[in-house]
Write a protein that holds these residues in place. Structure first.
Motif, PDB file in Angstrom:
ATOM      1  N   PHE A  92       3.193   2.124  -4.052  1.00  0.00           N
ATOM      2  CA  PHE A  92       2.300   3.247  -3.746  1.00  0.00           C
ATOM      3  C   PHE A  92       2.593   4.426  -4.672  1.00  0.00           C
ATOM      4  CE2 PHE A  92       1.325   7.202  -1.518  1.00  0.00           C
ATOM      5  CZ  PHE A  92       0.003   6.991  -1.146  1.00  0.00           C
ATOM      6  N   LYS A  95       1.491   3.631  -8.259  1.00  0.00           N
ATOM      7  CA  LYS A  95       0.040   3.694  -8.404  1.00  0.00           C
ATOM      8  C   LYS A  95      -0.442   5.116  -8.626  1.00  0.00           C
ATOM      9  CE  LYS A  95      -4.192   2.351  -5.968  1.00  0.00           C
ATOM     10  NZ  LYS A  95      -4.739   1.706  -4.749  1.00  0.00           N
ATOM     11  N   HIS A  96       0.206   6.099  -7.974  1.00  0.00           N
ATOM     12  CA  HIS A  96      -0.276   7.474  -8.018  1.00  0.00           C
ATOM     13  C   HIS A  96       0.458   8.359  -9.029  1.00  0.00           C
ATOM     14  CE1 HIS A  96      -1.836   6.105  -4.118  1.00  0.00           C
ATOM     15  NE2 HIS A  96      -2.776   7.014  -4.275  1.00  0.00           N
TER      16      HIS A  96
END
Length: 259
Positions: A92, A95-96
């Motif tokens: 997560f 991804k960001h």
């Protein structure tokens, strides 16, 4: 006896070429093959260094530069390790965050000098921030790469043995990534000194870079060369400490074990 002689040679071997270069430099200067107005002889540079050391000016500049370098390295390197681990462990976060970091990495950090001076002024903050930015990306890239390169089979084995998330990280992931992290630290140490040289040359009232820039204005070539040699020596010392850290932390790794 043979083993002792071999150990002595192995320790002296890295210094053979630098010593020969200095000897050749001195000989060319004595024969006036190299003009003192272009490059002062080593003995003159050493005498200048001793004179500045006795007066205390040299130690003041070294201490100030060393402090800036270490503080910037701890801040930038620490953030690089934390964010690299975060992106390497959590998809997560990767991804960001990773794309943004990669975009910023392609901006030459020395090109940010005018902006950083406008934000932080010409005081200590601007130099520390610039060093921190310079060392962040090498540490981040190698930390992230090291964690992503850990053998997935070992991770699955750890899960089979029901290791907790923290045990899995500290017993398998971190040791597996440590070699790559330390490579990033060694690379960042070189970037640290290069960045500091530029920062102290452009906007400083103290430090080795300032000493060199001030000597240039008065055509004091011996001090300019002394400053260059100081950066080389400090860089070598930093790299040697990083290699020592590698040998201590990775002594379990066959690659880093002495024959």
């Amino acid at each position: 006896m043979k083993e002792t002689s071999s150990n002595i040679y192995n320790r002296l071997a890295p210094w053979i070429i630098p010593i020969l270069l200095l000897a050749g430099w001195q000989l060319f200067a004595m024969n006036e093959s190299i003009s003192g107005n272009i490059l002062p002889p080593p003995l003159e540079v050493v005498q200048t260094g001793i004179s500045m050391a006795v007066s205390g000016d040299l130690w003041t500049h070294i201490y100030i530069s060393f402090s800036r370098a270490i503080i910037g390295f701890v801040i930038g390197g620490g953030l690089g390790i934390i964010i690299g681990m975060l992106n390497g462990v959590y998809p997560f976060a990767e991804k960001h965050l990773d794309t943004t970091v990669q975009m910023l990495r392609n901006i030459p950090h020395l090109a940010l000098i005018p902006l950083i001076i406008l934000w932080f002024g010409v005081g200590e903050e601007s130099k520390i921030v610039l060093v921190a930015i310079g060392v962040f990306f090498p540490v981040y890239i190698n930390t992230y790469h090291g964690i992503r390169s850990v053998d997935k089979g070992l991770i699955e084995m750890g899960k089979v043995y029901r290791l907790s998330r923290w045990q899995l990280f500290f017993k398998i992931i971190l040791p597996g990534a440590l070699s790559s992290i330390l490579v990033g630290i060694r690379y960042a140490l070189g970037t640290m000194w290069v960045t500091l040289i530029v920062a102290e040359t452009i906007a400083a009232s103290s430090g080795i870079g300032y000493m060199s820039n001030n000597a240039r204005e008065f055509m004091q070539l011996d001090i300019v060369v002394l400053a260059i040699l100081l950066y080389a020596i400090l860089g070598k010392v930093a790299d040697s400490l990083a290699k020592l850290l590698e040998s201590r932390l990775l002594k379990w790794n066959p690659v880093y074990q002495k024959n």
